[in-house]
Design a protein around this motif. Structure first.
Motif, PDB file in Angstrom:
ATOM      1  N   VAL A   3      37.513  33.914  42.232  1.00 37.71           N
ATOM      2  CA  VAL A   3      38.947  32.970  42.197  1.00 37.71           C
ATOM      3  C   VAL A   3      39.729  34.081  41.292  1.00 37.71           C
ATOM      4  O   VAL A   3      40.908  34.181  41.761  1.00 37.71           O
ATOM      5  CB  VAL A   3      38.693  31.730  41.702  1.00 37.71           C
ATOM      6  N   GLU A   4      39.268  34.674  40.244  1.00 41.36           N
ATOM      7  CA  GLU A   4      39.947  35.596  39.232  1.00 41.36           C
ATOM      8  C   GLU A   4      40.572  36.706  40.121  1.00 41.36           C
ATOM      9  O   GLU A   4      41.869  36.938  40.151  1.00 41.36           O
ATOM     10  CB  GLU A   4      39.001  36.175  38.445  1.00 41.36           C
ATOM     11  N   GLU A   5      39.956  37.241  41.015  1.00 42.73           N
ATOM     12  CA  GLU A   5      40.372  38.581  41.881  1.00 42.73           C
ATOM     13  C   GLU A   5      41.408  38.159  42.835  1.00 42.73           C
ATOM     14  O   GLU A   5      42.345  38.797  42.878  1.00 42.73           O
ATOM     15  CB  GLU A   5      39.055  39.125  42.519  1.00 42.73           C
ATOM     16  N   GLU A   6      41.292  36.873  43.342  1.00 47.04           N
ATOM     17  CA  GLU A   6      42.197  36.555  44.322  1.00 47.04           C
ATOM     18  C   GLU A   6      43.371  36.061  43.683  1.00 47.04           C
ATOM     19  O   GLU A   6      44.632  36.389  44.246  1.00 47.04           O
ATOM     20  CB  GLU A   6      41.592  35.461  45.013  1.00 47.04           C
ATOM     21  N   LEU A   7      43.511  35.422  42.455  1.00 43.06           N
ATOM     22  CA  LEU A   7      44.604  35.013  42.042  1.00 43.06           C
ATOM     23  C   LEU A   7      45.338  35.930  40.968  1.00 43.06           C
ATOM     24  O   LEU A   7      46.546  35.692  40.962  1.00 43.06           O
ATOM     25  CB  LEU A   7      44.170  33.530  41.189  1.00 43.06           C
ATOM     26  N   ALA A   8      44.697  36.767  40.267  1.00 43.90           N
ATOM     27  CA  ALA A   8      45.376  37.624  39.256  1.00 43.90           C
ATOM     28  C   ALA A   8      46.634  38.263  39.755  1.00 43.90           C
ATOM     29  O   ALA A   8      47.511  38.217  38.921  1.00 43.90           O
ATOM     30  CB  ALA A   8      44.268  38.433  38.858  1.00 43.90           C
ATOM     31  N   PRO A   9      46.471  39.000  40.835  1.00 43.14           N
ATOM     32  CA  PRO A   9      47.441  39.858  41.145  1.00 43.14           C
ATOM     33  C   PRO A   9      48.900  38.853  41.599  1.00 43.14           C
ATOM     34  O   PRO A   9      49.932  39.322  41.152  1.00 43.14           O
ATOM     35  CB  PRO A   9      47.232  40.580  42.547  1.00 43.14           C
ATOM     36  N   SER A  18      50.515  41.244  32.467  1.00 42.11           N
ATOM     37  CA  SER A  18      49.606  42.391  33.242  1.00 42.11           C
ATOM     38  C   SER A  18      48.595  41.745  34.056  1.00 42.11           C
ATOM     39  O   SER A  18      47.970  40.624  33.724  1.00 42.11           O
ATOM     40  CB  SER A  18      49.321  43.291  32.400  1.00 42.11           C
ATOM     41  N   VAL A  19      47.948  42.570  35.043  1.00 40.05           N
ATOM     42  CA  VAL A  19      46.810  41.767  35.877  1.00 40.05           C
ATOM     43  C   VAL A  19      45.662  41.377  34.998  1.00 40.05           C
ATOM     44  O   VAL A  19      45.165  40.515  34.885  1.00 40.05           O
ATOM     45  CB  VAL A  19      46.657  42.562  36.938  1.00 40.05           C
ATOM     46  N   GLU A  20      45.376  42.420  33.950  1.00 36.36           N
ATOM     47  CA  GLU A  20      44.228  42.364  33.112  1.00 36.36           C
ATOM     48  C   GLU A  20      44.538  41.284  32.269  1.00 36.36           C
ATOM     49  O   GLU A  20      43.542  40.551  31.965  1.00 36.36           O
ATOM     50  CB  GLU A  20      44.141  43.659  32.208  1.00 36.36           C
ATOM     51  N   ASN A  21      45.809  40.925  31.565  1.00 38.93           N
ATOM     52  CA  ASN A  21      45.871  39.850  30.845  1.00 38.93           C
ATOM     53  C   ASN A  21      45.681  38.620  31.512  1.00 38.93           C
ATOM     54  O   ASN A  21      45.140  37.559  31.016  1.00 38.93           O
ATOM     55  CB  ASN A  21      47.306  39.591  30.292  1.00 38.93           C
ATOM     56  N   VAL A  22      46.405  38.383  32.936  1.00 39.84           N
ATOM     57  CA  VAL A  22      46.000  37.112  33.704  1.00 39.84           C
ATOM     58  C   VAL A  22      44.387  36.901  33.958  1.00 39.84           C
ATOM     59  O   VAL A  22      43.925  35.818  33.906  1.00 39.84           O
ATOM     60  CB  VAL A  22      46.866  37.408  35.108  1.00 39.84           C
ATOM     61  N   ARG A  23      43.791  38.042  34.145  1.00 38.94           N
ATOM     62  CA  ARG A  23      42.258  38.003  34.414  1.00 38.94           C
ATOM     63  C   ARG A  23      41.489  37.463  33.292  1.00 38.94           C
ATOM     64  O   ARG A  23      40.662  36.444  33.233  1.00 38.94           O
ATOM     65  CB  ARG A  23      41.442  39.197  34.759  1.00 38.94           C
TER      66      ARG A  23
END
Length: 170
Positions: A3-9, A18-23
């Motif tokens: 879910v993290e990989e799907e939603l973060a971008p 940033s994508v890393e902050n969202v992850r």
């Protein structure tokens, strides 16, 4: 976490974070659902602790407290973190309230995807999920929505939990 990989971008694009902050934020969501953390939150936040929403709890000799659910809670969450949408909704549901969650537009799809797992548990016959799932409504309501304005101005709510991000004039 899939879910993290799907939603973060997508969340990153919608919020500017940033994508890393969202992850990192999405990884915190798992902690929000952690039973030990929920019990700890209730133990620290309620006189009588985590059992007090369910029954009277003796706090001193012969003196009891019972933290009754408030009824319906409207949660208006900000768009800068998914965690701030999840936390009050989980607390509301764990308290025995009905939760109407109005996430921001930037977080809406992520919030729906995360809570969809609750409804998937209902389909797989997890008993506690069957009790909790009908008590949650996740709805994106625009600032000028008549339904949103009605909820804020006229609906019989137990609490409005406002985490910023709305410009409604009721």
């Amino acid at each position: 976490m899939l879910v993290e990989e799907e939603l973060a971008p997508n969340i990153s694009k919608n919020t500017g974070y940033s994508v890393e902050n969202v992850r990192m934020d999405l990884r915190l969501v798992e902690e929000v659902f952690n039973e030990t953390n929920i019990i700890g939150l209730f133990d620290k936040g309620l006189v009588g602790g985590w059992r007090s929403p369910d029954k009277p709890v003796e706090i001193i000799d012969g003196e009891f407290v019972w933290n009754r659910p408030l009824g319906v809670s409207l949660i208006i969450s900000s768009g800068n973190t998914v965690t701030l949408a999840m936390l009050p909704a989980v607390v509301s549901l764990a308290s025995g309230d009905v939760a109407i969650l109005r996430p921001s537009f930037s977080d809406y799809q992520a919030v729906v995807k995360i809570f969809k797992t609750l409804f998937d548990l209902v389909d797989s016959s997890v008993e506690s999920a069957r009790e909790v799932a009908p008590a949650l409504l996740v709805a994106y309501l625009k600032h000028e929505s008549k339904v949103f304005i009605h909820l804020l101005a006229s609906a019989s709510l137990g609490i409005v939990n406002y985490w910023a991000g709305s410009q409604v004039e009721a």
